[in-house]
Design an enzyme around this catalytic site. Structure first.
Site, PDB file in Angstrom:
ATOM      1  N   HIS A  47       0.850  -1.199   0.000  1.00 47.10           N
ATOM      2  CA  HIS A  47       0.000   0.000   0.000  1.00 47.10           C
ATOM      3  C   HIS A  47       0.884   1.246   0.000  1.00 47.10           C
ATOM      4  O   HIS A  47       1.793   1.352   0.813  1.00 47.10           O
ATOM      5  CB  HIS A  47      -0.890   0.028   1.247  1.00 47.10           C
ATOM      6  CG  HIS A  47      -2.032  -0.938   1.197  1.00 47.10           C
ATOM      7  ND1 HIS A  47      -3.261  -0.678   1.736  1.00 47.10           N
ATOM      8  CD2 HIS A  47      -2.125  -2.179   0.650  1.00 47.10           C
ATOM      9  CE1 HIS A  47      -4.066  -1.703   1.532  1.00 47.10           C
ATOM     10  NE2 HIS A  47      -3.397  -2.638   0.883  1.00 47.10           N
ATOM     11  N   TYR A 107      -9.075   5.388   7.697  1.00 45.63           N
ATOM     12  CA  TYR A 107      -9.200   5.724   9.117  1.00 45.63           C
ATOM     13  C   TYR A 107     -10.247   6.834   9.217  1.00 45.63           C
ATOM     14  O   TYR A 107     -10.027   7.926   8.709  1.00 45.63           O
ATOM     15  CB  TYR A 107      -7.868   6.235   9.676  1.00 45.63           C
ATOM     16  CG  TYR A 107      -6.786   5.173   9.817  1.00 45.63           C
ATOM     17  CD1 TYR A 107      -5.947   4.834   8.751  1.00 45.63           C
ATOM     18  CD2 TYR A 107      -6.599   4.520  11.035  1.00 45.63           C
ATOM     19  CE1 TYR A 107      -4.957   3.873   8.894  1.00 45.63           C
ATOM     20  CE2 TYR A 107      -5.603   3.555  11.187  1.00 45.63           C
ATOM     21  CZ  TYR A 107      -4.791   3.238  10.111  1.00 45.63           C
ATOM     22  OH  TYR A 107      -3.814   2.288  10.255  1.00 45.63           O
ATOM     23  N   PRO A 116      -4.050  -0.149  18.989  1.00 44.99           N
ATOM     24  CA  PRO A 116      -3.820  -0.604  17.610  1.00 44.99           C
ATOM     25  C   PRO A 116      -3.868   0.493  16.549  1.00 44.99           C
ATOM     26  O   PRO A 116      -3.437   0.256  15.418  1.00 44.99           O
ATOM     27  CB  PRO A 116      -4.943  -1.621  17.373  1.00 44.99           C
ATOM     28  CG  PRO A 116      -5.994  -1.278  18.367  1.00 44.99           C
ATOM     29  CD  PRO A 116      -5.282  -0.713  19.559  1.00 44.99           C
ATOM     30  N   LYS A 127       1.372  -0.353  15.223  1.00 39.92           N
ATOM     31  CA  LYS A 127       2.812  -0.409  15.529  1.00 39.92           C
ATOM     32  C   LYS A 127       3.249  -1.668  16.279  1.00 39.92           C
ATOM     33  O   LYS A 127       4.444  -1.966  16.356  1.00 39.92           O
ATOM     34  CB  LYS A 127       3.213   0.815  16.370  1.00 39.92           C
ATOM     35  CG  LYS A 127       3.203   2.103  15.592  1.00 39.92           C
ATOM     36  CD  LYS A 127       4.321   2.133  14.569  1.00 39.92           C
ATOM     37  CE  LYS A 127       4.128   3.194  13.538  1.00 39.92           C
ATOM     38  NZ  LYS A 127       4.493   2.827  12.192  1.00 39.92           N
ATOM     39  N   TYR A 178       3.989   6.648  10.247  1.00 37.16           N
ATOM     40  CA  TYR A 178       3.187   5.492   9.827  1.00 37.16           C
ATOM     41  C   TYR A 178       4.058   4.424   9.166  1.00 37.16           C
ATOM     42  O   TYR A 178       3.935   3.240   9.461  1.00 37.16           O
ATOM     43  CB  TYR A 178       2.064   5.948   8.892  1.00 37.16           C
ATOM     44  CG  TYR A 178       0.972   4.921   8.752  1.00 37.16           C
ATOM     45  CD1 TYR A 178      -0.065   4.851   9.672  1.00 37.16           C
ATOM     46  CD2 TYR A 178       0.989   3.987   7.711  1.00 37.16           C
ATOM     47  CE1 TYR A 178      -1.063   3.889   9.566  1.00 37.16           C
ATOM     48  CE2 TYR A 178       0.004   3.024   7.602  1.00 37.16           C
ATOM     49  CZ  TYR A 178      -1.020   2.981   8.527  1.00 37.16           C
ATOM     50  OH  TYR A 178      -1.991   2.018   8.422  1.00 37.16           O
TER      51      TYR A 178
END
Ligand code: APR
Ligand code: PHB
Length: 389
Positions: free
Chosen positions: A72, A201, A293, A297, A385
């Protein structure tokens, strides 16, 4: 029995450590409480940072991840009825792979067994002894028999509920840091094609939601819930209605429904236990720290911990120096605290806090707007990220 390194727990941390040590010619025994079938089928997280992908590839266990995982290059933030793309690769030059944790486990177990590595499943009554001496021992039961394993070092990779952290000696320096969040995640696995090419998200007054994926035919969706709620209170219809409400938008995108074949609720906490070494006992992964979550990570931290440990043990056996081992806790904690910060930030940014004032809710929306409008802020999120530093 005697080995160089006794490893408690066959999660990603324990199995990868055992494999990295094997590649350096260092012998280990992994003691796991659950069965192989159980560890290979438990559904956990699924996002691998670039650094994690690189370590798995270098260790020779990245083949299926590369062929079956999905690379991704971005994620989406959804709020106020609109979706905004964060282009991870353009902002950082790096990407992530969505590949389920239990598939990583399968690859590592296969690699350990192919190399005739010692991984004992379904062990019971694991106890640590003499960890502050040069001859630590682990006692356990396996197949009804009692055993003792002597080692040079014991590494606790046995997760948050394991026995290694409680076995760390009480000392003035020992500190636990914790934050428990007033919400959980309701997770479902769904038989359907992906609704989106990238993870979404979503922030919404009704609560956070996340659109993730597992395979081209299995999707992973989550929504913020009361941590004391029960899955039986949620019919499939109620789940879909809630997800549609939180993911509503003005651009015509729609969540695909499908057969829900698993439901679970997970609690959310941030936790760090320091230091991660005492004498000949070391902690790695969830045994030493937990992240909520949001931001995914947990698995990546477990991997970076054991990479540091493997380097320290390699130096010990090759050069007889304990320098890296003695620096392990401080080095690991630098990265852990940054990931704790990021996971906390993402959690705070995206969830609905029941006690937030109207002013605080506006601040949350302003922060989201800043991230999608400012390249600098989007870059900071993207770097964290993908684990760019
Ligand atoms: N004896 C032997 N094994 C044990 C014991 C014990 N007393 N207690 C726990 N275990 C085993 C568990 O059964 C589990 O398989 O230790 C393993 C710990 O694995 P994880 O919990 O997966 O922890 P870790 O390897 O650190 O990986 C962290 O897992 O929870 C996710 O999000 C987290 O992705 C992160 C990753
Ligand atoms: C998941 O797919 O399980 C997942 C993805 C992203 C997250 C957390 C969990 O931030």
């Amino acid at each position: 029995m005697r080995t160089q390194i006794a490893i408690i727990g066959a999660g990603p941390a324990g199995l990868l450590l055992s494999h990295l040590l094997h590649l350096e010619g260092i012998e280990s025994v992994v003691l796991e409480a659950r069965s192989r079938t159980d560890i290979e089928s438990t559904i956990r997280a699924g996002v691998l940072e670039q650094g994690t992908m690189d370590i798995l590839t270098q260790a020779g266990v990245g083949e299926r991840m590369r062929s079956e995982g999905a690379l991704h290059h971005g994620i989406e933030l959804a709020f106020d009825g609109a979706r905004h793309r964060i282009d991870l690769s353009e902002l950082t030059g790096k990407a992530i792979t969505v590949y389920p944790q239990h598939e990583v486990i399968k690859d590592l177990v296969a690699a350990r067994l192919a190399a005739k590595g010692s991984v004992l499943f379904e062990v019971a009554d694991v106890e640590l002894h003499d960890t502050q001496t040069l001859r630590p021992r682990v006692s356990y039961r396996h197949g009804g028999e009692a055993y003792t394993l002597e080692a040079d070092f014991i590494i606790g990779c046995d997760g948050y509920h394991g026995v290694a952290r409680p076995a760390m000696p009480a000392q003035e320096l020992r500190k636990n840091f914790q934050r428990i969040y007033p919400f959980g995640w309701f997770g479902i696995l769904v038989e359907s094609a992906p609704s989106s090419e990238e993870l979404i998200y979503a922030q919404h007054d009704r609560g956070y939601a996340l659109v993730s994926t597992r395979t081209p035919t299995v999707q992973r969706l989550y929504f913020q819930c009361d941590p004391s709620d029960h899955v039986d209170n949620w019919s499939d219809d109620r789940i879909w209605a809630e997800l549609h409400a939180r993911l509503e938008n003005h651009d015509g995108w729609k969540l695909k429904e499908g057969h829900i074949f698993q439901k679970n609720i997970i609690g959310m906490r941030s936790f760090v236990s320091t230091p991660m070494q005492a004498g000949r006992l070391f902690l790695a992964g969830d045994a030493a720290h937990i992240v909520p979550p949001t931001g995914a990570k947990g698995l990546n931290l477990a991997v970076s911990d054991v990479q540091l440990l493997a380097r320290g043990l390699e130096q010990f056996y090759r050069q007889g120096s304990e320098e890296r081992l003695n620096g392990y806790s401080d080095a690991a904690l630098k990265r852990i605290w940054r990931a704790e910060y990021f996971s906390w930030t993402m959690t705070r940014l995206l969830h609905t806090f029941a006690d937030a004032t109207p002013f605080e809710r506006e601040m949350q929306r302003a922060e989201l707007a800043n991230i999608v409008n400012s390249r600098a802020m989007a870059t900071a999120l993207a770097e964290n990220y993908v684990g760019a530093f």
